[in-house]
Design an enzyme around this catalytic site. Structure first.
Site, mmCIF file in Angstrom:
data_model
loop_
_atom_site.group_PDB
_atom_site.id
_atom_site.type_symbol
_atom_site.label_atom_id
_atom_site.label_comp_id
_atom_site.label_asym_id
_atom_site.label_seq_id
_atom_site.Cartn_x
_atom_site.Cartn_y
_atom_site.Cartn_z
ATOM 1 N N GLU A 1 0.778 -1.243 0.000
ATOM 2 C CA GLU A 1 0.000 0.000 0.000
ATOM 3 C C GLU A 1 0.810 1.295 0.000
ATOM 4 O O GLU A 1 0.355 2.284 0.586
ATOM 5 C CB GLU A 1 -0.911 -0.010 1.232
ATOM 6 C CG GLU A 1 -0.191 0.150 2.594
ATOM 7 C CD GLU A 1 0.211 -1.143 3.263
ATOM 8 O OE1 GLU A 1 0.381 -2.156 2.561
ATOM 9 O OE2 GLU A 1 0.375 -1.145 4.500
ATOM 10 N N GLU B 1 -5.688 -2.557 -0.309
ATOM 11 C CA GLU B 1 -4.572 -1.588 -0.312
ATOM 12 C C GLU B 1 -5.088 -0.157 -0.259
ATOM 13 O O GLU B 1 -4.476 0.716 0.363
ATOM 14 C CB GLU B 1 -3.687 -1.789 -1.548
ATOM 15 C CG GLU B 1 -3.137 -3.207 -1.731
ATOM 16 C CD GLU B 1 -2.485 -3.783 -0.496
ATOM 17 O OE1 GLU B 1 -2.002 -3.011 0.344
ATOM 18 O OE2 GLU B 1 -2.490 -5.027 -0.356
ATOM 19 N N HIS C 1 -5.955 0.999 3.138
ATOM 20 C CA HIS C 1 -4.765 1.401 3.903
ATOM 21 C C HIS C 1 -4.367 2.857 3.685
ATOM 22 O O HIS C 1 -3.632 3.418 4.495
ATOM 23 C CB HIS C 1 -3.548 0.578 3.465
ATOM 24 C CG HIS C 1 -3.406 -0.768 4.100
ATOM 25 N ND1 HIS C 1 -3.533 -0.984 5.445
ATOM 26 C CD2 HIS C 1 -3.080 -1.974 3.559
ATOM 27 C CE1 HIS C 1 -3.298 -2.274 5.695
ATOM 28 N NE2 HIS C 1 -3.029 -2.892 4.566
ATOM 29 N N GLU D 1 -3.606 -4.340 9.344
ATOM 30 C CA GLU D 1 -3.964 -5.437 8.453
ATOM 31 C C GLU D 1 -5.345 -6.012 8.732
ATOM 32 O O GLU D 1 -6.065 -6.412 7.824
ATOM 33 C CB GLU D 1 -2.890 -6.528 8.482
ATOM 34 C CG GLU D 1 -1.509 -6.055 7.999
ATOM 35 C CD GLU D 1 -1.520 -5.467 6.587
ATOM 36 O OE1 GLU D 1 -2.549 -5.576 5.886
ATOM 37 O OE2 GLU D 1 -0.500 -4.868 6.182
#
Ligand code: BES
Ligand code: ZN
Length: 945
Positions: free
Chosen positions: A333, A367, A370, A389
């Site tokens: 990310e 991603e 994030h 995560e």
């Protein structure tokens, strides 16, 4: 070589400054370099008398190593200059770091690893020496005097390094152009501990700073991209300097540069009033540019969803994505420049299956989630990586669901994320979500299913407990409050706490600070039902061995939901069963037929019932399955099998439950059943009762098999997922028609393997694998291997690689294993998948096991012990072992090679799984074969604890 010379001049100038041997007079081409040189000129005097000792490389071995950086110095800004040389596979770099002095010290300690540091200077200070300490991956610079608290210093470093044979740090990746010549590109992967392999830096997530990056690339078809927009391009003849806008304050692990000849397409992300609109650009090798359309379309849509959800503007001015041919994980990310392996970004309907498409969407959604949660607000230390995560794992399902509501993503969380981690987390070798880690190996290893799937699962449970609107509000508050800063788990929970009226923190601590989860036991009481809780362990014998090491005594504050037969379909009651209470009672009328707890399986726990209640649930399922929704049916199947596997319920219960599957046509419950049928096949293989098991299992899948058939629907996502699940189970179980169909398709295609002749993308893995399985001719394998070698599409190549592992000949599998270790045949990024594919084939399993042990020294030299995928391999290869002999082989292997690196936990898990498998056969195989032969005794409590 114009720029190179120029670059050399700079290097020279710096060197001169340090060693003070001559006056520097250089013609410089641009302002930045000029400025650098002016700095250097100014320092010549200072360095005149200075004796900077050459770098010492010290090995350091201590038992109690403190891996953390001291906090005396805080980096504020990096000026970075990188020149990756794509031809030689090496790079040179220079940097200037502005550092705030927080405590007096005469040492500057930062990370550096596998870099050749050629010079170090500190503006207006004298450097005594600089030392590279290998074990802690540190560069320790000693000054003659203490630095003054409150002052700011400038550190300059010259360094160079190697980019080949690695997938971390600054590394090179290669691909073949359409014309067939090799192209080199370079890219970066810094998370978690690899930025220090590309530039000396304060490589800890809380050491946020801004980065002004310049990258040198060949002029012409090559260009560079980084986190921020290009602000200036400096043409220097053969080379060009790409100068990027300075970043916002961020962690080192999010820095990214790519030098490539990739082509790109772009689209606009509409911020809908929350911040400015911005461009999303997708990069890929030029001949694959047509494969980025799906990612762009979905990427923009999901980003727009997140902007609304988070209610925080996207913090940067562009968001790029790039597909890198060699990539260690699936995606990363990097802020403003997300990188992917090709299979995780590129979609082509003539190659990609329904599952490929879903995975691409899921990875993007993960991603991009994030970009706020993780990048804007970052955990202080890797102990709390689950915040990053686990949250992104959960959000990826929400994100895909927002764009494709008919893909059933919310139920898919249950079967893909929740169910597997509950197996892992029922072992003593599991670990709490929040776990102390220090060394690089420990940090790598914590990116595991507990951080991702259990993290995601408890966040999902929390959201359902507090309500999705309040949860969303808390997320926004958290992001706003801590933007550009770092947090610990408690900071996030505090925000959730603030929007609710109960103690969220205490409740959540029972889930994040102790490993495992409970099983709730439900029985009829005088006026309703009684509930108790107990830690759930999959191996009965583990109860005696389990240490009593938790503050909460392995009890949890469980958000309970329930429904009963007499209520409307959507009526649900709920309460919290606190960890410090022994029994809860639910008052209900005596004529209740069944009660079902953990509605839609939103909670992270299992539920066991007394036999008559299981009976009633099964009766209901058979009489009218739709009385339970998809998630509840998937849940009942999963819990019943898991409880039976753990010897807490007679195997008769799940087996009788399967009778309802004749009526089941939804994907999630069938996925649970199909996976279980395949797993039971593997467990019972080489045991009595195997043949009657196969007969039973084939009968179960037969009608749904007939229905799903072999033609793929253009547009029914879940039906496509169901088809592949069923075909895979049917072929695995040896349903004759399924195997015939696969073989026919395989042979027709292999005789004339043109693109037009390929099976539909959804069917390819099954056709390649089971076609190969049934083939007895070595030349078929050779042909398939040739096609594999020629294939350039990454997802097709993986499908062919899977097919190659299906052959039933141990010699061919061994040959394949040997070939696979050649990087020109199987890219390093795919090596572990390849080995796992072979090991999952019962014929390949012993071949891989011997090879793995025999080749351990070579394998560990190639991948390094801190590689988490390498570490995990041991548990994967040995997961079906079920004998004392195998257990001893494993232990002998550990004794011979005690260093396990990132594989430490995987080794424990492997031992525990084998013990469990041995126990499972003792406990269950008899019951299963009795039931199959119709001689089972009525439901009893004999297996209950
Ligand atoms: N931050 C990770 C990438 C990563 C993983 C870095 C492990 C270092 C160690 C990224 O956000 C991620 O989670 N990637 C996943 C894919 C995602 C869809 C779960 C991966 O690579 O498997
Ligand atoms: Zn992630």
């Amino acid at each position: 070589m114009f720029l190179s010379r120029n670059w050399m001049q700079v290097v020279l100038a710096w060197a001169v400054a340090a060693f003070a041997t001559a006056t520097v007079v250089v013609a410089v081409q641009n302002a930045k370099l000029e400025a650098d040189l002016r700095d250097v000129q100014e320092k010549i005097d200072i360095y005149k008398e200075l004796d900077v000792r050459p770098t010492l490389q010290r090995e350091r071995r201590e038992d109690n190593i403190d891996y953390r950086l001291p906090t005396a110095l805080l980096p504020k800004h990096y000026e970075l200059y990188w020149h990756p040389d794509l031809d030689t596979g090496t790079f040179t770099g220079q940097e200037k770091i502005t550092i705030d002095v927080v405590e007096a010290t005469n040492q500057i300690i930062l990370h550096s690893y596998l870099l050749d540091v050629t010079n170090v200077y500190v503006l207006n200070r004298e450097v005594v020496e600089y030392v590279l300490e290998v074990e802690r991956q540190l560069l320790i610079i000693t000054l003659t005097e203490d630095l003054v608290v409150g002052s700011s210093i400038t550190l300059g470093i010259l360094f160079n390094g190697n980019m080949t044979d690695k997938l971390v740090g600054l590394y090179s990746s290669t691909y073949k152009s359409e014309a067939g010549d090799q192209r080199n590109i370079s890219s970066t992967q810094f998370e978690p501990v690899y930025a220090r392999q590309a530039f000396p830096c304060f490589d800890e997530p809380a050491m946020k700073a801004t980065f002004a990056i310049t990258v040198v690339h060949p002029t012409g078809s090559y260009h560079a991209v980084s986190n921020m927009k290009l602000s200036e391009s400096n043409y220097l003849g053969e080379y060009t300097e790409a100068i990027f806008e300075s970043t916002v304050s961020m962690s080192t692990y999010l820095v990214c540069i790519i030098v490539s000849d990739f082509a790109s397409k772009s689209t606009t992300v509409n911020a809908n009033g929350i911040g400015e609109d911005f461009t999303m650009e997708a990069f890929a090798t030029p001949h694959q540019l047509n494969k980025v359309d799906f990612a762009l379309e979905f990427g923009a849509a999901v980003t727009e969803y997140y902007i609304q959800y988070y209610n925080v503007p996207y913090p940067l001015t562009k968001l790029d994505m790039a597909a890198i041919p060699d990539f260690s994980s699936n995606a990363m990310e990097h802020w403003g420049l997300v990188t992917y392996r090709e299979t995780a970004l590129l979609y082509d309907e003539s190659y990609s299956s329904t599952l490929n498409k879903q995975s691409i969407a899921a990875v993007l959604a993960h991603e991009i989630a994030h970009q706020w949660f993780g990048n804007l607000v970052t955990m202080k230390w890797w102990n709390d990586i689950w915040l990053n995560e686990g949250f992104a794992r959960y959000m990826q399902y929400k994100g895909v669901n927002a764009v494709y509501p008919d893909w059933g993503m919310l139920e898919q969380f249950q079967i893909i994320a929740l169910h597997p981690v509950m197996v892992y987390d029922a072992k003593l070798s599991s670990h709490p979500i929040v776990q102390e880690v220090e060394s690089p190996a420990e940090i790598s290893a914590i990116f595991d299913t507990i951080s991702y799937e259990k993290g995601g699962s408890v966040i999902r449970m929390l959201e359902n407990l507090v309500g999705s609107e309040k949860f969303e509000e808390a997320v926004t508050n958290y992001l706003v409050k801590y933007q550009f800063e770092n947090t610990v788990t408690d900071d996030f929970l505090s925000e959730v706490d603030l929007v609710t009226d109960f103690d969220v923190k205490l409740l959540m601590r029972t889930w994040t600070e102790q490993m495992g989860y409970p099983v709730l036991n439900v029985s009829r009481g005088d006026a309703g039902f009684l509930i108790t809780q107990q830690r759930f362990l999959s191996n009965k014998a583990s109860y005696e061995e389990a240490p009593e090491d938790s503050e909460f005594q392995y009890r949890w504050s469980v958000p309970i939901t329930y429904t009963i037969d007499a209520w409307e379909d959507d009526k649900i009651e709920s309460f919290v069963f606190a960890y410090n209470i022994d029994t809860e009672a639910i008052a209900l009328d005596a004529d209740v037929q069944w009660i079902k707890l953990n509605v839609h399986q939103l909670g992270y726990y299992r539920v066991n019932y007394e036999d008559s209640l299981w009976d009633a649930l099964i009766k209901q399922l058979i009489a009218y399955p739709a009385r339970f929704d998809v998630a509840d049916r998937a849940h009942l199947l999963n819990d019943a099998f898991a409880l039976a596997d753990a010897s807490q319920l007679s195997y008769k219960v799940p087996l009788e439950m399967t009778a309802y599957l004749g009526q089941e046509r939804d994907f999630a419950p069938w996925y649970v059943a199909a996976e279980k049928l395949k797993a039971l096949q593997r467990s019972l293989m080489f045991n009595e009762g195997y043949v009657s098991y196969l007969t039973y299992a084939r009968t179960l899948v037969d009608s749904v098999y007939q229905e799903v058939g072999w033609s793929v629907d253009a547009n029914n996502h879940l039906n496509n997922r169901l088809r592949v699940s069923i075909l895979s189970a049917a072929c695995s179980l040896g349903l004759p028609d399924c195997l015939d169909q696969a073989a026919q398709r395989f042979n027709t295609w292999l005789q004339n393997p043109t693109a037009a002749n390929r099976p539909a993308p959804d069917l390819r893995e099954i056709v390649y694998y089971y076609g190969m399985q049934q083939s007895t001719s070595n030349s078929d394998w050779d042909k398939l291997f040739e096609l594999f070698m020629e294939e350039t599409d990454a997802s097709e190549k993986l499908k062919l690689m899977y097919g190659l592992a299906g052959v039933q000949d141990a010699q061919l599998l061994f040959n394949f294993l040997v070939l696979a270790s050649d990087e020109s045949i199987v890219r390093s990024q795919d090596y572990f998948t390849c080995v796992q594919n072979i090991a999952s084939n019962p014929v390949g399993e012993p071949v891989v096991w011997d090879y793995y042990r025999e080749q351990w020294p070579q394998l560990s030299a190639r991948f390094g012990l801190t590689n988490r995928n390498f570490g995990r391999l041991i548990a994967q290869i040995t997961k079906s072992f079920a004998s004392q002999v195998k257990l001893e082989e494993l232990q002998q292997f550990y004794a011979k090679y005690p260093e396990s690196g990132a594989g430490a936990n995987s080794r424990l898990e492997a031992v525990e799984t084998i013990k469990y498998n041995i126990e499972w056969l003792k406990q269950n195989s008899g019951d299963i074969s009795d039931w199959l032969s119709g001689t089972s005794v009525p439901l009893t409590k004999k297996n209950r604890l």
